[in-house]
Design a protein around this motif. Structure first.
Motif, PDB file in Angstrom:
ATOM      1  N   VAL A 207       0.838  -1.201   0.000  1.00  0.00           N
ATOM      2  CA  VAL A 207       0.000   0.000   0.000  1.00  0.00           C
ATOM      3  C   VAL A 207       0.871   1.249   0.000  1.00  0.00           C
ATOM      4  N   LYS A 208       1.932   1.248   0.813  1.00  0.00           N
ATOM      5  CA  LYS A 208       2.849   2.402   0.831  1.00  0.00           C
ATOM      6  C   LYS A 208       3.499   2.588  -0.534  1.00  0.00           C
ATOM      7  N   GLY A 209       3.875   1.478  -1.182  1.00  0.00           N
ATOM      8  CA  GLY A 209       4.464   1.560  -2.519  1.00  0.00           C
ATOM      9  C   GLY A 209       3.472   2.102  -3.530  1.00  0.00           C
ATOM     10  N   ALA A 210       2.207   1.679  -3.433  1.00  0.00           N
ATOM     11  CA  ALA A 210       1.170   2.161  -4.352  1.00  0.00           C
ATOM     12  C   ALA A 210       0.921   3.651  -4.166  1.00  0.00           C
ATOM     13  N   LEU A 211       0.882   4.097  -2.919  1.00  0.00           N
ATOM     14  CA  LEU A 211       0.725   5.534  -2.641  1.00  0.00           C
ATOM     15  C   LEU A 211       1.884   6.324  -3.234  1.00  0.00           C
ATOM     16  N   ARG A 212       3.096   5.812  -3.059  1.00  0.00           N
ATOM     17  CA  ARG A 212       4.291   6.483  -3.590  1.00  0.00           C
ATOM     18  C   ARG A 212       4.225   6.577  -5.118  1.00  0.00           C
ATOM     19  N   ARG A 213       3.833   5.470  -5.766  1.00  0.00           N
ATOM     20  CA  ARG A 213       3.752   5.461  -7.227  1.00  0.00           C
ATOM     21  C   ARG A 213       2.711   6.448  -7.738  1.00  0.00           C
ATOM     22  N   LEU A 214       1.562   6.494  -7.066  1.00  0.00           N
ATOM     23  CA  LEU A 214       0.508   7.417  -7.495  1.00  0.00           C
ATOM     24  C   LEU A 214       0.926   8.866  -7.311  1.00  0.00           C
ATOM     25  N   LEU A 215       1.590   9.172  -6.178  1.00  0.00           N
ATOM     26  CA  LEU A 215       2.037  10.538  -5.926  1.00  0.00           C
ATOM     27  C   LEU A 215       3.120  10.953  -6.908  1.00  0.00           C
ATOM     28  N   LEU A 216       4.075  10.066  -7.187  1.00  0.00           N
ATOM     29  CA  LEU A 216       5.151  10.375  -8.145  1.00  0.00           C
ATOM     30  C   LEU A 216       4.591  10.545  -9.548  1.00  0.00           C
ATOM     31  N   HIS A 217       3.624   9.709  -9.909  1.00  0.00           N
ATOM     32  CA  HIS A 217       2.993   9.803 -11.230  1.00  0.00           C
ATOM     33  C   HIS A 217       2.278  11.138 -11.374  1.00  0.00           C
ATOM     34  N   ASP A 218       1.615  11.565 -10.292  1.00  0.00           N
ATOM     35  CA  ASP A 218       0.912  12.846 -10.312  1.00  0.00           C
ATOM     36  C   ASP A 218       1.889  13.999 -10.453  1.00  0.00           C
ATOM     37  N   ARG A 219       3.043  13.917  -9.757  1.00  0.00           N
ATOM     38  CA  ARG A 219       4.055  14.966  -9.868  1.00  0.00           C
ATOM     39  C   ARG A 219       4.641  15.031 -11.270  1.00  0.00           C
ATOM     40  N   GLU A 220       4.880  13.853 -11.859  1.00  0.00           N
ATOM     41  CA  GLU A 220       5.438  13.802 -13.207  1.00  0.00           C
ATOM     42  C   GLU A 220       4.480  14.446 -14.210  1.00  0.00           C
ATOM     43  N   LYS A 221       3.191  14.179 -14.052  1.00  0.00           N
ATOM     44  CA  LYS A 221       2.197  14.778 -14.952  1.00  0.00           C
ATOM     45  C   LYS A 221       2.164  16.294 -14.808  1.00  0.00           C
ATOM     46  N   LYS A 222       2.285  16.767 -13.548  1.00  0.00           N
ATOM     47  CA  LYS A 222       2.317  18.219 -13.326  1.00  0.00           C
ATOM     48  C   LYS A 222       3.568  18.832 -13.938  1.00  0.00           C
ATOM     49  N   GLY A 223       4.714  18.095 -13.824  1.00  0.00           N
ATOM     50  CA  GLY A 223       5.972  18.567 -14.388  1.00  0.00           C
ATOM     51  C   GLY A 223       5.907  18.690 -15.893  1.00  0.00           C
ATOM     52  N   VAL A 224       5.243  17.722 -16.534  1.00  0.00           N
ATOM     53  CA  VAL A 224       5.096  17.760 -17.995  1.00  0.00           C
ATOM     54  C   VAL A 224       4.257  18.959 -18.421  1.00  0.00           C
ATOM     55  N   ARG A 225       3.198  19.249 -17.637  1.00  0.00           N
ATOM     56  CA  ARG A 225       2.336  20.396 -17.958  1.00  0.00           C
ATOM     57  C   ARG A 225       3.100  21.707 -17.854  1.00  0.00           C
ATOM     58  N   VAL A 226       3.963  21.799 -16.815  1.00  0.00           N
ATOM     59  CA  VAL A 226       4.722  23.041 -16.609  1.00  0.00           C
ATOM     60  C   VAL A 226       5.775  23.219 -17.692  1.00  0.00           C
ATOM     61  N   LYS A 227       6.471  22.129 -18.035  1.00  0.00           N
ATOM     62  CA  LYS A 227       7.552  22.202 -19.009  1.00  0.00           C
ATOM     63  C   LYS A 227       7.054  22.210 -20.448  1.00  0.00           C
ATOM     64  N   GLY A 228       5.854  21.744 -20.678  1.00  0.00           N
ATOM     65  CA  GLY A 228       5.333  21.584 -22.026  1.00  0.00           C
ATOM     66  C   GLY A 228       5.432  22.827 -22.895  1.00  0.00           C
ATOM     67  N   PRO A 229       4.948  24.013 -22.434  1.00  0.00           N
ATOM     68  CA  PRO A 229       4.973  25.205 -23.263  1.00  0.00           C
ATOM     69  C   PRO A 229       6.375  25.677 -23.612  1.00  0.00           C
ATOM     70  N   ASP A 230       7.398  25.364 -22.744  1.00  0.00           N
ATOM     71  CA  ASP A 230       8.756  25.843 -22.972  1.00  0.00           C
ATOM     72  C   ASP A 230       9.328  25.338 -24.287  1.00  0.00           C
ATOM     73  N   ARG A 231       8.887  24.127 -24.717  1.00  0.00           N
ATOM     74  CA  ARG A 231       9.449  23.528 -25.919  1.00  0.00           C
ATOM     75  C   ARG A 231       9.014  24.289 -27.168  1.00  0.00           C
ATOM     76  N   HIS A 232       7.967  25.072 -27.042  1.00  0.00           N
ATOM     77  CA  HIS A 232       7.437  25.789 -28.221  1.00  0.00           C
ATOM     78  C   HIS A 232       7.900  27.247 -28.241  1.00  0.00           C
ATOM     79  N   LEU A 233       8.666  27.658 -27.231  1.00  0.00           N
ATOM     80  CA  LEU A 233       9.137  29.040 -27.205  1.00  0.00           C
ATOM     81  C   LEU A 233      10.310  29.240 -28.140  1.00  0.00           C
TER      82      LEU A 233
END
Length: 323
Positions: free
Chosen positions: A297-323
């Protein structure tokens, strides 16, 4: 006059902790915080078990139902208790009392049987590990859960009307904070021996039989674990069952202690606090027990939280590639 008509003419009064007004404010704050944490903890267990593919196993299928039970069980009485603690109005409608009694009996019965089902799941996992997925197939798991729900609901359908139809000779004050069966039976002004006998028989089937099954099951599990040669293997097997055994001890320990008390005043007051523990503390602790003691359960929580952070990171970095 018919007992049902008599009771339905007015509301019930839940005396609860009204004889301790100084305690009501403290209880309101403590119970509110515990209730919110219970909602968060059990909802988290349900979401993690459903969202993480690694947890799509029989054990977490049953755990999801246990968390849903705890959410429903707590919500059936705690909001009404918080309302009664917050002011001078201690009333509950006849319909509200009937629903509360039905849910309390039904969900409590389902949990007894579900814990027995979970014990069988642990027995198969420890004693027959090579055949575990074949034995605990989705069809069997669903069938066992449906049987638990069906028996719990049937028990409540049998006992709720009988309890509510008892003649009370105009009495509407329930010496409890919820419409619990023993408190409603004590209000009756007629001989309740037949009702109490029926309650005993059903309690043997719904409460004691699952407990005996759990104890026998764990007897076999302990015997199987002691036959494991390696210390690490024994430790892993005990860890597999530790969380479930802790939950069973909390649940049944409280029920047995509560219903073995004599019917005097001090035990009735003690019973209110034990029922409160049963209603709010046990559902609050269950997610913590399964989270803190369970690496999956702790591993599943960690994976879900890291996955959520990665998705947020992609959203933040996404526009930079088009500048």
């Amino acid at each position: 006059m018919d007992g049902t008509n008599e009771s339905s003419q007015g509301n019930f009064i839940l005396l609860g902790f009204s004889d301790r007004p100084h305690l009501e404010r403290i209880l309101f704050v403590v119970i509110l915080i515990a209730y919110l944490l219970t909602l968060v903890g059990n909802t988290t267990i349900i979401l993690v078990s459903r969202l993480d593919p690694h947890l799509h196993t029989p054990m977490y299928f049953f755990l999801t139902h246990l968390s849903f039970l705890d959410l429903s069980f707590t919500t059936s009485s705690i909001p009404q208790l918080l309302y009664n603690l917050s002011g001078s109005d201690k009333t509950i409608s006849y319909t509200g009392c009937a629903i509360q009694l039905f849910l309390f009996l039904g969900l409590g019965g389902v949990e007894c049987l579900l814990l027995a089902v979970m014990a069988y799941d642990r027995f198969v996992a420890v004693c027959k590990p090579l055949h575990y997925m074949a034995i605990m197939n989705p069809r069997l798991c669903l069938g066992l859960v449906l049987i638990a729900w069906g028996c719990g609901v049937a028990n409540s359908l049998a006992m709720s009307p009988v309890t509510l139809r008892l003649h009370r000779c105009g009495r509407h004050s329930v010496d409890h904070f919820l419409c619990e069966m023993p408190a409603l039976i004590r209000m009756a002004c007629v001989n309740t021996a037949a009702v109490e006998g029926t309650v005993f028989v059903l309690a043997v089937g719904i409460v004691l039989s699952p407990l005996v099954f759990i104890l026998v099951t764990y007897g076999y599990i302990v015997r199987a674990v002691l036959q494991i040669q390696s210390a690490s293997g024994r430790q892993k097997a005990f860890n597999t069952c530790g969380s479930h055994l802790t939950v069973v001890s909390l649940f049944y320990g409280n029920i047995i202690y509560m219903y073995m008390q004599p019917g005097n005043r001090s035990s009735q007051d003690q019973g209110k606090f034990l029922t409160l523990f049963y209603n709010i503390v046990t559902p609050l602790l269950n997610p913590l027990i399964y989270t803190l003691r369970n690496k999956e359960v702790k591993g599943a929580l960690r994976r879900l939280l890291l996955h959520d952070r990665e998705k947020k990171g992609v959203r933040v970095k996404g526009p930079d590639r088009h500048l």
